[in-house]
Structure formats: C-alpha cells, structure tokens
Scaffold this motif. Structure first.
Motif, PDB file in Angstrom:
ATOM      1  N   GLU A  50       0.841  -1.201   0.000  1.00 43.27           N
ATOM      2  CA  GLU A  50       0.000   0.000   0.000  1.00 43.27           C
ATOM      3  C   GLU A  50       0.878   1.253   0.000  1.00 43.27           C
ATOM      4  OE1 GLU A  50      -3.827   1.480   2.635  1.00 43.27           O
ATOM      5  OE2 GLU A  50      -2.206   0.425   3.647  1.00 43.27           O
ATOM      6  N   LEU A  51       1.908   1.237   0.827  1.00 36.10           N
ATOM      7  CA  LEU A  51       2.796   2.394   0.939  1.00 36.10           C
ATOM      8  C   LEU A  51       3.529   2.665  -0.366  1.00 36.10           C
ATOM      9  CD1 LEU A  51       4.233   4.566   2.617  1.00 36.10           C
ATOM     10  CD2 LEU A  51       5.833   2.796   3.398  1.00 36.10           C
ATOM     11  N   VAL A  52       4.101   1.625  -0.955  1.00 36.70           N
ATOM     12  CA  VAL A  52       4.876   1.845  -2.177  1.00 36.70           C
ATOM     13  C   VAL A  52       3.980   2.281  -3.328  1.00 36.70           C
ATOM     14  CG1 VAL A  52       4.830  -0.563  -2.949  1.00 36.70           C
ATOM     15  CG2 VAL A  52       6.703   0.902  -3.637  1.00 36.70           C
ATOM     16  N   VAL A  53       2.739   1.800  -3.377  1.00 36.27           N
ATOM     17  CA  VAL A  53       1.829   2.199  -4.453  1.00 36.27           C
ATOM     18  C   VAL A  53       1.441   3.667  -4.329  1.00 36.27           C
ATOM     19  CG1 VAL A  53      -0.488   1.890  -5.412  1.00 36.27           C
ATOM     20  CG2 VAL A  53       0.931  -0.101  -4.947  1.00 36.27           C
ATOM     21  N   ILE A  54       1.106   4.133  -3.124  1.00 39.78           N
ATOM     22  CA  ILE A  54       0.667   5.529  -3.017  1.00 39.78           C
ATOM     23  C   ILE A  54       1.823   6.499  -3.285  1.00 39.78           C
ATOM     24  CG2 ILE A  54      -1.267   5.012  -1.492  1.00 39.78           C
ATOM     25  CD1 ILE A  54       0.359   6.095   0.844  1.00 39.78           C
ATOM     26  N   VAL A  55       3.032   6.144  -2.872  1.00 41.03           N
ATOM     27  CA  VAL A  55       4.179   7.009  -3.181  1.00 41.03           C
ATOM     28  C   VAL A  55       4.414   7.052  -4.690  1.00 41.03           C
ATOM     29  CG1 VAL A  55       6.668   7.317  -2.886  1.00 41.03           C
ATOM     30  CG2 VAL A  55       5.266   6.684  -0.928  1.00 41.03           C
ATOM     31  N   SER A  56       4.278   5.913  -5.353  1.00 44.88           N
ATOM     32  CA  SER A  56       4.479   5.875  -6.808  1.00 44.88           C
ATOM     33  C   SER A  56       3.384   6.657  -7.536  1.00 44.88           C
ATOM     34  CB  SER A  56       4.511   4.431  -7.297  1.00 44.88           C
ATOM     35  OG  SER A  56       3.239   3.828  -7.214  1.00 44.88           O
ATOM     36  N   LEU A  57       2.159   6.659  -6.992  1.00 49.72           N
ATOM     37  CA  LEU A  57       1.074   7.414  -7.616  1.00 49.72           C
ATOM     38  C   LEU A  57       1.337   8.917  -7.565  1.00 49.72           C
ATOM     39  CD1 LEU A  57      -2.054   5.445  -6.339  1.00 49.72           C
ATOM     40  CD2 LEU A  57      -1.174   5.521  -8.676  1.00 49.72           C
ATOM     41  N   MET A  58       1.912   9.399  -6.471  1.00 51.00           N
ATOM     42  CA  MET A  58       2.270  10.811  -6.396  1.00 51.00           C
ATOM     43  C   MET A  58       3.325  11.144  -7.446  1.00 51.00           C
ATOM     44  SD  MET A  58       2.107  13.885  -5.184  1.00 51.00           S
ATOM     45  CE  MET A  58       0.923  13.660  -3.852  1.00 51.00           C
ATOM     46  N   GLY A  59       4.349  10.294  -7.568  1.00 56.30           N
ATOM     47  CA  GLY A  59       5.373  10.539  -8.579  1.00 56.30           C
ATOM     48  C   GLY A  59       4.817  10.513  -9.982  1.00 56.30           C
ATOM     49  N   ALA A  60       3.891   9.575 -10.250  1.00 52.97           N
ATOM     50  CA  ALA A  60       3.299   9.479 -11.585  1.00 52.97           C
ATOM     51  C   ALA A  60       2.485  10.719 -11.921  1.00 52.97           C
ATOM     52  CB  ALA A  60       2.419   8.233 -11.673  1.00 52.97           C
ATOM     53  N   GLY A  61       1.719  11.218 -10.962  1.00 53.84           N
ATOM     54  CA  GLY A  61       0.922  12.413 -11.213  1.00 53.84           C
ATOM     55  C   GLY A  61       1.758  13.658 -11.425  1.00 53.84           C
ATOM     56  N   LEU A  62       2.854  13.795 -10.669  1.00 51.90           N
ATOM     57  CA  LEU A  62       3.701  14.976 -10.786  1.00 51.90           C
ATOM     58  C   LEU A  62       4.445  15.026 -12.116  1.00 51.90           C
ATOM     59  CD1 LEU A  62       5.249  15.173  -7.190  1.00 51.90           C
ATOM     60  CD2 LEU A  62       3.616  16.772  -8.208  1.00 51.90           C
ATOM     61  N   LYS A  63       4.741  13.864 -12.698  1.00 55.84           N
ATOM     62  CA  LYS A  63       5.560  13.868 -13.911  1.00 55.84           C
ATOM     63  C   LYS A  63       4.761  14.154 -15.183  1.00 55.84           C
ATOM     64  CE  LYS A  63       7.070   9.657 -13.452  1.00 55.84           C
ATOM     65  NZ  LYS A  63       7.725   8.347 -13.682  1.00 55.84           N
ATOM     66  N   LEU A  64       3.425  14.166 -15.111  1.00 57.59           N
ATOM     67  CA  LEU A  64       2.615  14.383 -16.308  1.00 57.59           C
ATOM     68  C   LEU A  64       2.522  15.873 -16.635  1.00 57.59           C
ATOM     69  CD1 LEU A  64      -0.281  11.823 -15.730  1.00 57.59           C
ATOM     70  CD2 LEU A  64       1.605  11.648 -17.356  1.00 57.59           C
ATOM     71  N   ASP A  65       3.051  16.257 -17.770  1.00 57.70           N
ATOM     72  CA  ASP A  65       3.029  17.659 -18.187  1.00 57.70           C
ATOM     73  C   ASP A  65       1.705  18.048 -18.842  1.00 57.70           C
ATOM     74  OD1 ASP A  65       5.648  18.019 -17.333  1.00 57.70           O
ATOM     75  OD2 ASP A  65       6.501  17.472 -19.271  1.00 57.70           O
ATOM     76  N   ARG A  66       0.978  17.082 -19.377  1.00 56.52           N
ATOM     77  CA  ARG A  66      -0.219  17.366 -20.154  1.00 56.52           C
ATOM     78  C   ARG A  66      -1.414  17.666 -19.243  1.00 56.52           C
ATOM     79  NH1 ARG A  66      -1.553  13.100 -24.795  1.00 56.52           N
ATOM     80  NH2 ARG A  66       0.716  13.389 -24.904  1.00 56.52           N
ATOM     81  N   PRO A  67      -2.079  18.799 -19.423  1.00 64.24           N
ATOM     82  CA  PRO A  67      -3.263  19.103 -18.602  1.00 64.24           C
ATOM     83  C   PRO A  67      -4.366  18.072 -18.820  1.00 64.24           C
ATOM     84  CG  PRO A  67      -2.490  21.070 -19.750  1.00 64.24           C
ATOM     85  CD  PRO A  67      -1.756  19.914 -20.342  1.00 64.24           C
TER      86      PRO A  67
END
Length: 398
Positions: A50-67
């Motif tokens: 659970e911990l590793v998935v939520i941290v990875s989700l934050m990283g995935a969201g931050l890296k998306l440049d497209r609105p």
C-alpha cells in the motif's frame, strides 16, 4: 538503486528483474533464514505494498506535463473504460472455467490482475516534469497506471462481498446488495477520492507556490511530496473514499497550480527515490518468497492460463479499446502490450484476503506470483528496445 537504472537503460534488463534475482539468491542459498512469505505476513504485506503504491502514484501524477482533458487524455479513457473491464471479465471467466476457482476467487483474480502497475512501469513511463519525454505511449501508460489502481478497488470489494455472502453465482446477489455496492463502493468512494484529491492538491499547491513570501517552494525540499501523499491519502480514508485516486488527483492538481515551476521536479525526484527504495525492498522479499516455495501450489494449467492473461488478454483488450483511435498502429500495439502487473496486484490480493474468507488461498497466491514474475521478465526485457523503436519511428513528443 542510484546508478543501476541509468546503467540498465539500454539493456534488455530492468531494476525489478535484478531485485527479484537478488532476493532469490540471498534467500535461496540460505544466507538469510527468514522466510518472507506474504501468506505468513499478510498484514505487513498489505501495508508495505500500500505504501509503495501511493508514493508511486504521487510521482506518476507529478511527472505528467499534459493538462487533464477529455481530448488530450483520450487513449487513457479508452484503456480505463474498455480495456480494464474486458480484462476483469476475461480473467474472471478464465479463473472459473479454466482454473476451477470459485466465483469470489475468480472475481478477486480478475480485479487484482486488472490494474497496470505504476511501480514497475518506470521504464515505459514519462520522464521527470518539464523534460519533454512524454510521447503518446509513455503518457498513456503513465496516466493509465495512475488511475486504474483506484478503479480496480470496486471490483475487489465486489469479490469481498461475494466471499462474505457465500454467493456462488452473480444471480445470487440481491438487487439491494448490488445497488448498495454501486452507490457506495463505486460512486461514493470514487467521487470522494477525486474530490479530496482536488481539495488537498489545491491547498498544498497554494502552500507550495502561492502562500506569503512565495510559498514553501523557497524554503522546503522534495519531502513535501511525501507529506502531500500522506495527507491526501489519510484525509480520503477518513471520509471512506479511495485514497489511491486521491493521491494521483492531488498530484495532478498541484501541477496545475504552477505548471512550469522547477520545484515540481524536486518533489518528483524525491518521491521517485523513496519509491525505488521501497520497490527494491518489496521485490527482494518477493524473490525470497519465490525461493522459499511461494509457487509450489502452481500447476501446469495455472501456468498456461497465467501466460494467457499476460500475453493474450491484456494485449487483445488494449487493442480492442483503441479501435478507431487516431494513434498510429505502433503506439496502439505498444500501449496494449505493456500491461505490466506488479505490486498493486499483491496489495489487492492481500487486502481482500485480510477482509474476507476466500478459503484456501495458496493456489491464488501462486498464480498471482507467477503472473507478476512473468510480467517482470517479459516486459522488463522488451521495455528498452520497444521504447527505443517507438521513438526512432517518430513517437517522441515534440
């Protein structure tokens, strides 16, 4: 963890493969006598994944440049609305008809195998914020992985409902039970997760970029990303929403507050470092569990059907979902092929088994473990050459 991703970037290998092999060797040779079996440490397995998935989700969201928009995210909506339900249904049917699983176990297997993994898919995802490394394939795989972890949760809860009620066929559900599941587990929890993600993301964005004296971005470091992750997740859990969707939406909302700011990259880099450390720990333990008999209950039929789930079901469902898409064929094939299964599947399996009695689960653990192992190897070997080919053929973003 620091240099391996760069050293492996042009080889048909992945960091996940190295970590699993390392765990296999360490635990298989008896260097460590501890047996990291997820069936023994079920609660710890659930919390750690659970911990590793939520941290990875934050990283995935931050890296998306497209609105976020309907048109710009069209391939993502297709994969989520068509490919994912098709995968759940196909895997559940294969579980019941091919493996002889109960309805509850088959639904759980389908739900656990449905989401692509944001943790193990780093080789095919977009680059850090603002780098321009965001072609259609990388963007589609990143955005899909960011959202489908949450969208699998209603079906996991349906499997739990099935197991708890002893239902053996879908017709055994009462209309009131299905309406309650639809209203709470689908509508409310998804809506609450999205709403809390927007609220927390807006507030964190204001603190970071707009608060007096130019915000926390002048005085803080990338640890802010982990703080935002935990705040969004905890706040959403308090209102009984899906924390996974809240974390990803929170990251997207933070990006909208000041899209081109350099601090996004600092937050992303810190979140990615934490994610890689946690990923290494979990995958080394997974390799150790494999060495100590996690797959002992596996049969030849299980393996054949497991291969079909990875090599046939997801690619076919992906291609069907992208019929009529303006994307070139090479992009549609790549988007369909890289349906990487990983730690999200482990989390959902552990979560469900900790919340309902599904009966003897050794075989289910063996099947899921085998599918993850196949995905790590097959997608790890193909990621670098396929992405290089896509970019040489013109798939790189302008």
């Amino acid at each position: 963890m620091s240099w391996a991703p760069k050293g492996l970037s042009r080889l048909p290998l992945s960091l996940a493969m190295i970590c699993v092999a390392l765990g296999w060797i360490i635990f298989g040779t008896g260097v460590l006598s501890f047996d990291p079996d997820p069936r023994t440490y079920d609660t710890l397995t659930e919390r750690l994944t659970e911990l590793v998935v939520i941290v990875s989700l934050m990283g995935a969201g931050l890296k998306l440049d497209r609105p976020l928009s309907l048109k710009a995210w069209a391939p993502t909506w297709r994969l989520l609305a068509i490919a994912m339900p098709l995968t759940i249904v196909a895997v559940a049917l294969m579980g019941m008809l091919g493996l002889g699983l109960s309805l509850a176990m088959a639904l759980l297997l389908g739900a656990a195998m449905a989401p692509t993994d944001p943790v193990l898919a780093s080789d095919v995802q977009t680059g850090p914020p603002g780098t321009g490394d965001e072609n259609e394939v990388r963007f589609g795989l990143t955005s899909e992985a960011g959202l489908n972890d949450a969208l699998a949760f209603p079906f996991v809860n349906l499997a739990i409902l099935t197991a708890a009620g002893g239902v053996t066929a879908l017709s055994g559900f009462s209309s009131s039970a299905l309406l309650k599941w639809l209203a709470i587990d689908v509508v409310w929890k998804l809506a609450a997760g999205a709403a809390m993600g927007v609220v927390v993301g807006w507030a964190m964005g204001w603190l970071i970029f707009r608060s007096p004296k130019h915000g926390l971005s002048r005085h803080a470091d990338g640890l802010v990303a982990v703080g935002a992750t935990f705040i969004a997740y905890a706040a959403t859990e308090l209102v009984h929403g899906y924390g996974f969707v809240a974390v990803f939406v929170c990251a997207l909302t933070i990006r909208t507050r000041e899209r081109q700011h350099d601090f996004h990259e600092e937050m992303h880099d810190f979140a990615e470092q934490i994610e890689r450390l946690l990923m290494m720990l979990v995958l080394v333990l997974f390799g150790g569990a494999r060495a100590n008999g996690l797959l002992e209950a596996l049969t030849w039929r299980d393996m054949l059907i497991g291969l079909g789930m990875v090599l046939v079901v997801r690619p076919l469902a992906g291609l069907l979902s992208l019929i009529g898409s303006p994307l070139p064929r090479r992009d549609r094939v790549a988007l369909s092929w890289f349906g990487i299964r990983g730690l999200g599947s482990v989390y959902y399996l552990a979560y469900a088994l900790n919340h309902a009695d599904f009966g003897v689960s050794e075989r289910l653990w063996a099947i899921v473990g085998f599918i993850i192992l196949v995905s790590i190897v097959v997608h790890g070997v193909s990621a670098a050459p396929v992405m290089r080919l896509i970019e040489r053929m013109g798939g790189r973003a302008a």
